[in-house]
Scaffold this motif. Structure first.
Motif, PDB file in Angstrom:
ATOM      1  N   THR A   1      49.679  12.282  30.806  1.00  0.00           N
ATOM      2  CA  THR A   1      49.699  12.552  32.501  1.00  0.00           C
ATOM      3  C   THR A   1      51.136  13.181  32.636  1.00  0.00           C
ATOM      4  O   THR A   1      52.186  12.982  32.159  1.00  0.00           O
ATOM      5  CB  THR A   1      49.784  10.928  33.199  1.00  0.00           C
ATOM      6  N   ALA A   2      51.002  13.977  33.650  1.00  0.00           N
ATOM      7  CA  ALA A   2      52.241  14.546  34.378  1.00  0.00           C
ATOM      8  C   ALA A   2      53.222  13.796  34.936  1.00  0.00           C
ATOM      9  O   ALA A   2      54.444  13.967  35.193  1.00  0.00           O
ATOM     10  CB  ALA A   2      51.705  15.770  35.389  1.00  0.00           C
ATOM     11  N   HIS A   3      52.694  12.640  35.582  1.00  0.00           N
ATOM     12  CA  HIS A   3      53.528  11.664  36.243  1.00  0.00           C
ATOM     13  C   HIS A   3      53.713  10.369  35.577  1.00  0.00           C
ATOM     14  O   HIS A   3      52.653   9.951  35.257  1.00  0.00           O
ATOM     15  CB  HIS A   3      53.036  11.679  37.725  1.00  0.00           C
ATOM     16  N   ALA A   4      54.883   9.914  36.050  1.00  0.00           N
ATOM     17  CA  ALA A   4      54.932   8.335  35.488  1.00  0.00           C
ATOM     18  C   ALA A   4      54.252   7.158  36.676  1.00  0.00           C
ATOM     19  O   ALA A   4      54.487   7.612  37.625  1.00  0.00           O
ATOM     20  CB  ALA A   4      56.348   7.851  35.172  1.00  0.00           C
ATOM     21  N   HIS A   5      53.810   6.210  36.182  1.00  0.00           N
ATOM     22  CA  HIS A   5      53.210   5.529  37.143  1.00  0.00           C
ATOM     23  C   HIS A   5      54.489   4.791  37.494  1.00  0.00           C
ATOM     24  O   HIS A   5      55.480   4.616  36.720  1.00  0.00           O
ATOM     25  CB  HIS A   5      52.656   4.012  36.180  1.00  0.00           C
ATOM     26  N   PRO A   6      54.590   4.141  38.848  1.00  0.00           N
ATOM     27  CA  PRO A   6      55.993   3.803  39.481  1.00  0.00           C
ATOM     28  C   PRO A   6      56.251   2.491  38.621  1.00  0.00           C
ATOM     29  O   PRO A   6      57.687   2.599  38.485  1.00  0.00           O
ATOM     30  CB  PRO A   6      55.598   3.216  41.019  1.00  0.00           C
TER      31      PRO A   6
ATOM     32  N   LEU B   1      56.975   2.064  35.671  1.00  0.00           N
ATOM     33  CA  LEU B   1      57.477   2.701  34.593  1.00  0.00           C
ATOM     34  C   LEU B   1      59.140   2.871  34.915  1.00  0.00           C
ATOM     35  O   LEU B   1      59.904   2.470  33.964  1.00  0.00           O
ATOM     36  CB  LEU B   1      56.991   3.940  33.879  1.00  0.00           C
ATOM     37  N   GLY B   2      59.408   3.053  36.074  1.00  0.00           N
ATOM     38  CA  GLY B   2      60.821   2.930  36.509  1.00  0.00           C
ATOM     39  C   GLY B   2      61.516   1.776  36.767  1.00  0.00           C
ATOM     40  O   GLY B   2      62.664   1.751  37.519  1.00  0.00           O
ATOM     41  N   THR B   3      61.068   0.743  36.189  1.00  0.00           N
ATOM     42  CA  THR B   3      61.770  -0.757  36.274  1.00  0.00           C
ATOM     43  C   THR B   3      62.020  -1.173  34.957  1.00  0.00           C
ATOM     44  O   THR B   3      61.433  -0.567  33.912  1.00  0.00           O
ATOM     45  CB  THR B   3      60.945  -1.643  36.985  1.00  0.00           C
TER      46      THR B   3
END
Ligand SMILES: Nc1ncnc2c1ncn2[C@@H]1O[C@H](COP(=O)(O)OP(=O)(O)OP(=O)(O)O)[C@@H](O)[C@H]1O
Ligand SMILES: [Mg+2]
Lengths: 326, 551
Positions: free
Chosen positions: B295-300, B302-304
């Motif tokens: 995927t080109a974008h990270a699932h939100p 992942l930023g935790t």
């Protein structure tokens, strides 16, 4: 936001030792708000170590460090919300895509600006759907750069950020740093690419063996070093070496060649004029020449001139020959 | 260079050899590997030798005369005993040497296999993954040189192990033929697993996955042999399906048959051949399967901190979890076979165990065994933190707003949750399988209790690893694995090895009630859980004080 003149980065007599190695040996560095500060020095001089102390990843053994007014060791987290870091050798999570890594780091820093991220991916020509382990070195570097540049931060700590980027991407990088500067960000840029530093940096610090040996704007630094002069005169010019500030004078076929201290150029030109100048060429020192004075050991500096530094178009054969005044 | 090229004309000498030699440089690499492992390999071989010396000295302590051995024999001959030792040959007339071969030699085979797995991974895939192999291959070294040098190194090491084990067994007064068989069994089992690992390192780009796959083969071999030997004294068909069973089938000091060793030799040759074939088909540094896009974008999430931890721990949890759960389920499904085997036991032994006692003992054993494996998972999972730090990725993560406290706490909590999940699911699946085959649904609760009751022991091991990571990360791997080895030793062999008390008390599992043999005791359960939490706090305290990624 409080915009004061207090330095963004200030280290005073900073010492960092690794066992018996003194990586930083009384380093004084000051970076003022809104400037792009070039951080130069030979391999192993202590640039990366300084960056890691500024990030609070290493603890200083002596001296003081302030970053954005705080102590990087004690206030690491609150400071990290206000800065972004790009290491010189980017390792990514092998199973994540580049896009995920960009988002991950940006989100950890604060909020992610999707639009800006996508725009930067486009400008840097990065395919974010590839797995990180399939990226080339330059593309890994882009991932870290894009992630740092998307974040709305006050300070960018860039440790050889463009190692491995192609010239086209180098141009994009310089553009984006220009934009960051216009947005009021402060940048500490460690680099071996002199053309890049010359183009971007407002001020430069040269570090050698863990100490800052020279700091100032490029023109200030130029002023402090010697200009190479080649002149053809009607009358012989050998008397010139009695003028203060002239060094290494040689004469050949009616042509004199010498070096003159940056602050004595005026006197020398006055002394030259009565001799009937037919031609006059003066090379201000290139950044390369400035650096060569500090890189390498004093005694052997002559041998390394012009060979160890890449990425800089040396202005001519003459200046290469005389790269090392001392 | 051959003599003919040496006398050739200068222009001839410049020419490249007509056929590129894929083994060029093997000798240099071998010498280099020997030098790199100059401490590790003697330590392994010495450790195996020490094991032989210790057992031969400890047996007369356990049973002062060989007649006394009769009373200890049930440890090996009852079905659960056979599971974790071997086919128990010659136990109707036990001697020290037979006792050694039946109860302890199988662990020499297991250790030799582990040693070889680590050796081969270390010298092949780890080198490729770090890019060092590229530096080497850019010189005059052939495509297969690194693998050949590694396998030669494994051969030297296993040969040495064979000689040391056999010599020490003979010097302990054991019969030479049987001792030679034990020695050869050790070395050849090691070689077979060196061959298996040589194959798995071709498959994955990641050294941990490669070692994990070889470890999974070893684990499966252990289970298959365990179930095969449990079913009947002397083993059954299943025992012959496992490479770990072959060395034991030589029946040292009883039948002294060498033929099963040929199976090990054949497996070695076949796997090595296979490894060369696979290596010829792939690029340096690559696996056999190409990478896919993602995927080109990270699932939100992942930023935790916990999202990142979950993502980093996902692969390890999946691999270990599936392996452990499968093992537990299969063991559970053999509960009825155990009861059947128990009925054939001599009456004296039936008195000792009883039918329901036998099942309870089995359930308790499975709980301990699986919990030690989960503790091993916890230590393994904590090693990922070392990898994150060594690669410089931790620098990048900690240069964001993520605090050290939340980073480490999130990682440890995710591992702890994973360990609890594996324990609960394994307990459930094992219980269901056991209840299904025996028709006794009460066993479901017993099995669940046997697993979950030992969870605080796992948490303590995890907390210890975390403390080491927080304070002296260099020691996390050696001490962490030493703690797991200690737990395994105490859980499996406290009675067999006559271990000193202080060593037994070091294992956290010994302090917890062994369900269903004992009643649940709340206080050790709560105390160990509390200590684990305190340990994690201590770990975080240390991690906040230390520097990052400094050797
Ligand atoms: N973790 C460490 N342990 C021991 N010595 C270290 C460590 N990190 C850095 N050093 C030493 O500190 C000195 C400074 O290294 P540093 O990485 O800061 O240099 P640098 O200026 O970034 O060089 P380069 O231009 O090559 O990146 C070197 O002598 C290096 O060997
Ligand atoms: Mg550096």
């Amino acid at each position: 936001m409080q915009m004061s003149d207090a330095p963004v980065i200030a280290t005073h007599r900073l010492v960092k030792t690794f066992g018996s190695t003194r990586a930083l040996d009384g380093l004084d560095l000051e970076v003022t708000p809104g400037e792009v500060h070039g951080f130069l020095g030979p391999n192993g001089a202590g640039k990366s170590t300084t960056m890691r102390v500024l990030l609070g990843l290493l603890r200083a053994d002596g001296g003081t460090v302030r970053v954005l007014g705080g102590d990087p060791w004690a206030d690491a987290v609150s400071l990290h919300a206000r800065l972004a870091y790009v290491p010189g050798d980017v390792e990514l999570w092998p199973n994540m895509t580049g896009g995920e890594a960009i988002d991950l780091l940006a989100r950890l820093r604060g909020t992610l600006d999707r639009g800006r991220r996508d725009e930067l991916c486009e400008r840097f020509d990065l395919d974010p759907t590839k797995k990180a382990r399939t990226y080339s070195k330059g593309n890994r570097q882009k991932v870290a750069l894009i992630s740092a540049l998307t974040s709305d931060v006050e300070l960018l700590l860039l440790d050889e950020p463009t190692a491995g980027l192609d010239p086209l991407m180098e141009a994009v990088f310089q553009e984006t740093i220009g934009e960051a500067k216009a947005a009021g960000r402060t940048v500490l840029l460690s680099s071996h690419i002199l053309a890049q530093v010359e183009a971007l940096a407002d001020r430069i610090s040269i570090v050698r063996q863990g100490r800052v040996v020279e700091t100032g704007s490029l023109s200030e630094l130029r002023h402090m070093t010697r200009t190479t002069v080649v002149a053809q005169t009607d009358q012989p010019a050998h008397g010139l070496d009695r003028v203060g500030g002239v060094h290494d004078l040689t004469e050949q076929d009616g042509q004199v060649r010498f070096q003159v201290d940056g602050d004595r150029v005026d006197q020398v030109v006055r002394a030259l004029a009565p001799l009937g100048v037919r031609s006059l060429v003066a090379h201000p020192p290139t950044l390369e020449q400035l650096l060569m004075r500090h890189y390498g050991d004093e005694g052997t500096a002559q041998d390394v001139s012009g060979q160890n530094v890449s990425g800089q178009n040396v202005s001519g054969q003459n200046s290469r020959e005389q790269a090392v005044p001392r | 260079m051959t003599g003919s090229t040496a006398v050739a004309t200068p222009t001839r000498r410049q020419e490249l050899p007509a056929r590129p030699n894929s083994l060029a440089g093997t000798g240099v690499l071998l010498r280099f590997s020997l030098r790199r492992d100059r401490i590790k390999l003697p330590a392994w071989v010495g450790g195996l030798g020490l094991f032989v010396v210790y057992i031969s000295a400890a047996l007369p302590q356990l049973a002062p005369t060989e007649e006394d051995l009769d009373s200890v024999v049930p440890l090996f001959t009852q079905p659960v005993g056979r599971m974790f030792t071997g086919p128990a040959f010659g136990m109707e007339a036990p001697t020290y040497e037979r006792f050694f071969a039946a109860g302890y030699a199988p662990y020499l085979y297991l250790l030799a296999a582990l040693m070889s797995i680590m050796l081969v991974t270390r010298h092949t895939r780890v080198e490729e993954q770090t890019g060092r192999a590229e530096l080497v291959r850019a010189n005059v070294t052939g495509r297969h040189a690194a693998l050949a040098a590694t396998l030669l190194l494994a051969t030297i090491t296993n040969l040495l192990a064979s000689v040391v084990v056999a010599a020490l067994a003979i010097s302990a007064g054991f019969a030479p033929t049987g001792s030679a068989l034990v020695g050869l069994g050790t070395g050849l089992t090691g070689m077979a697993f060196a061959g298996i690992t040589a194959v798995t390192v071709q498959l994955s780009e990641h050294s941990r996955t490669a070692a994990g796959a070889a470890g999974a083969v070893l684990g499966a071999s252990f289970v298959v042999r365990a179930l095969g030997d449990m079913t009947a004294t002397g083993g059954s068909t299943l025992s012959w399906l496992s490479p770990l069973g072959w060395a034991a089938q030589t029946a040292p000091y009883v039948h002294d048959r060498a033929a099963p060793l040929l199976l090990l030799a054949a497996l070695t040759v076949a796997t090595v051949f296979c490894a060369y074939l696979l290596q010829g088909r792939r690029d340096l540094g690559a696996g056999l399967f190409p990478a896919r896009r993602g995927t080109a974008h990270a699932h939100p999430w992942l930023g935790t901190p916990s999202g990142l931890a979950a993502r980093l721990q996902r692969g390890g949890l999946l691999g270990w979890g599936v392996g452990i759960i499968a093992l537990g389920t299969v063991d559970g499904a053999f509960a009825q076979a155990l009861l059947d085997a128990g009925e054939d036991m001599p009456p004296a032994m039936q008195d000792m165990f009883g039918t329901s006692g036998l099942l309870d003992g089995y359930v308790a054993f499975l709980g301990s065994f699986v919990s030690v494996l989960i503790a091993a998972y916890a230590v393994f999972a904590m090693q990922t933190l070392r990898a994150e730090e060594g690669s410089g990725r931790l620098d990048a993560v900690l240069s964001t707003r993520m605090s050290r406290t939340s980073y480490l706490a999130a990682q440890v909590c995710v591992v702890a949750a994973g360990a609890a999940l594996i324990s609960a699911v394994t307990g459930l699946s094992t219980g269901l399988a056991a209840a299904g085959v025996t028709g006794d649904w009460a066993v479901l609760g017993d099995v669940g209790g046997a697993h979950l009751g030992l969870l605080p022991g796992v948490l303590i091991v995890l907390a210890l690893a975390a403390v080491l990571y927080g304070w002296v990360p260099r020691l996390m791997a050696p001490l962490g694995w030493a703690i797991v080895a200690l737990c395994a030793l105490v859980t499996l062999f406290a009675d067999l090895l006559d271990l000193p008390d202080w060593l037994v008390t070091l294992s956290p599992f010994g302090h917890l009630a062994e369900l269903p043999l004992e009643a649940f005791a709340a206080s050790p359960f709560l105390v160990l859980t509390g200590l684990s939490v305190a340990g994690v706090a201590l770990a975080v305290f240390g991690f906040r004080r230390r520097q990052v990624n400094v050797v």
